[in-house]
Design an enzyme around this catalytic site. Structure first.
Site, PDB file in Angstrom:
ATOM      1  N   ARG A 170       0.851  -1.186   0.000  1.00 39.19           N
ATOM      2  CA  ARG A 170       0.000   0.000   0.000  1.00 39.19           C
ATOM      3  C   ARG A 170       0.885   1.233   0.000  1.00 39.19           C
ATOM      4  O   ARG A 170       1.619   1.487   0.956  1.00 39.19           O
ATOM      5  CB  ARG A 170      -0.911   0.000   1.236  1.00 39.19           C
ATOM      6  CG  ARG A 170      -1.885   1.167   1.256  1.00 39.19           C
ATOM      7  CD  ARG A 170      -2.888   1.025   2.378  1.00 39.19           C
ATOM      8  NE  ARG A 170      -2.285   1.049   3.687  1.00 39.19           N
ATOM      9  CZ  ARG A 170      -2.954   0.892   4.821  1.00 39.19           C
ATOM     10  NH1 ARG A 170      -4.256   0.649   4.791  1.00 39.19           N
ATOM     11  NH2 ARG A 170      -2.336   0.929   5.992  1.00 39.19           N
ATOM     12  N   SER A 176     -13.160  -3.911   0.214  1.00 42.36           N
ATOM     13  CA  SER A 176     -13.430  -3.464   1.585  1.00 42.36           C
ATOM     14  C   SER A 176     -14.922  -3.351   1.840  1.00 42.36           C
ATOM     15  O   SER A 176     -15.645  -2.686   1.096  1.00 42.36           O
ATOM     16  CB  SER A 176     -12.761  -2.111   1.844  1.00 42.36           C
ATOM     17  OG  SER A 176     -11.364  -2.231   1.873  1.00 42.36           O
ATOM     18  N   LYS A 225      -6.583   4.106   9.969  1.00 46.30           N
ATOM     19  CA  LYS A 225      -7.793   4.319   9.171  1.00 46.30           C
ATOM     20  C   LYS A 225      -8.655   5.354   9.878  1.00 46.30           C
ATOM     21  O   LYS A 225      -9.268   5.060  10.900  1.00 46.30           O
ATOM     22  CB  LYS A 225      -8.566   3.015   8.971  1.00 46.30           C
ATOM     23  CG  LYS A 225      -9.765   3.184   8.025  1.00 46.30           C
ATOM     24  CD  LYS A 225     -10.394   1.861   7.698  1.00 46.30           C
ATOM     25  CE  LYS A 225     -11.614   2.018   6.802  1.00 46.30           C
ATOM     26  NZ  LYS A 225     -11.313   2.596   5.497  1.00 46.30           N
TER      27      LYS A 225
END
Length: 217
Positions: free
Chosen positions: A44, A113, A142
């Protein structure tokens, strides 16, 4: 063993985060984690330009190939294709899974997700190889959380779908067993491994806890 676990034979999923590595080389941390028991890795890189992202992806793919561990790219189809990754992970604001399938038929691991319950039976979820419950617990990595699923939410989703479930968000050695018992097939972690003093040992302990908990389900 559940149908989901057969379809998705992974238990410990590392999501890389350079900042969480505390100044250490992300490649070295990832390799240590793989040696400890990580069997799926997502690269990521939200802040890298595409050329730098591809360079890192190629290095990561080369390293992971030596351990037969699949590489997943986060939200960048072009990079995933260019480095011959195993798959792609997308969220609600990214390229939809059905579009990924159309543009990249060779994708073997497509993750999506899950941020709210009504997604479970939509067409995007149903064409994905796994659903990521994001987050299970609140986490500083997050900040745009829609649903904090918790253990009760994980159990509810498990009852509503046979698609493999990957739990992410606030997962650590202390809650790993509870999340597996709630129905997750695989645990995805960032800081619990990347920030550990010994990433290999952290991965090993998590993997042991996961496997032990799966045997008790």
């Amino acid at each position: 063993m559940t149908l989901a676990s057969i379809a998705f034979p992974y238990s410990l999923y590392l999501i890389t985060d350079e900042a969480a590595c505390r100044g250490r080389d992300v490649m070295a941390v990832t390799e240590a984690a793989v040696k400890g028991g990580v069997d799926l890795v997502q690269l990521r890189e939200k802040n890298l330009a595409d050329d730098a992202f591809l360079t890192r992806a190629l290095r990561m793919k080369d390293m992971l190939d030596r351990y037969d561990v699949p590489l997943i790219i986060n939200d960048n189809l072009a990079i995933a294709q260019a480095c011959h990754a195993a798959g792609l992970h997308v969220g609600n604001t990214d390229m939809p899974p059905r579009t990924v399938r159309a543009r990249w038929p060779a994708c073997t691991v497509l993750g999506y997700s899950l941020e709210y319950e009504k997604q479970i039976q939509n067409a995007e979820a149903m064409c994905s190889d796994y659903l990521a419950l994001s987050p299970v617990f609140a986490t500083p990595t997050k900040t745009n959380t829609i649903t904090e699923w918790g253990l009760a939410g994980t159990r509810k989703v498990r009852a509503l779908t046979t698609t493999p479930l990957v739990a992410i968000g606030g997962i650590n050695l202390h809650n790993a067993a509870d999340v597996i018992r709630a129905g997750a097939d695989c645990l995805a972690v960032v800081s619990a491994i990347c920030s550990a003093d010994d990433p290999a040992r952290a991965a090993e302990r998590l993997r042991e806890e996961i496997e032990k908990s799966k045997q008790k389900r």
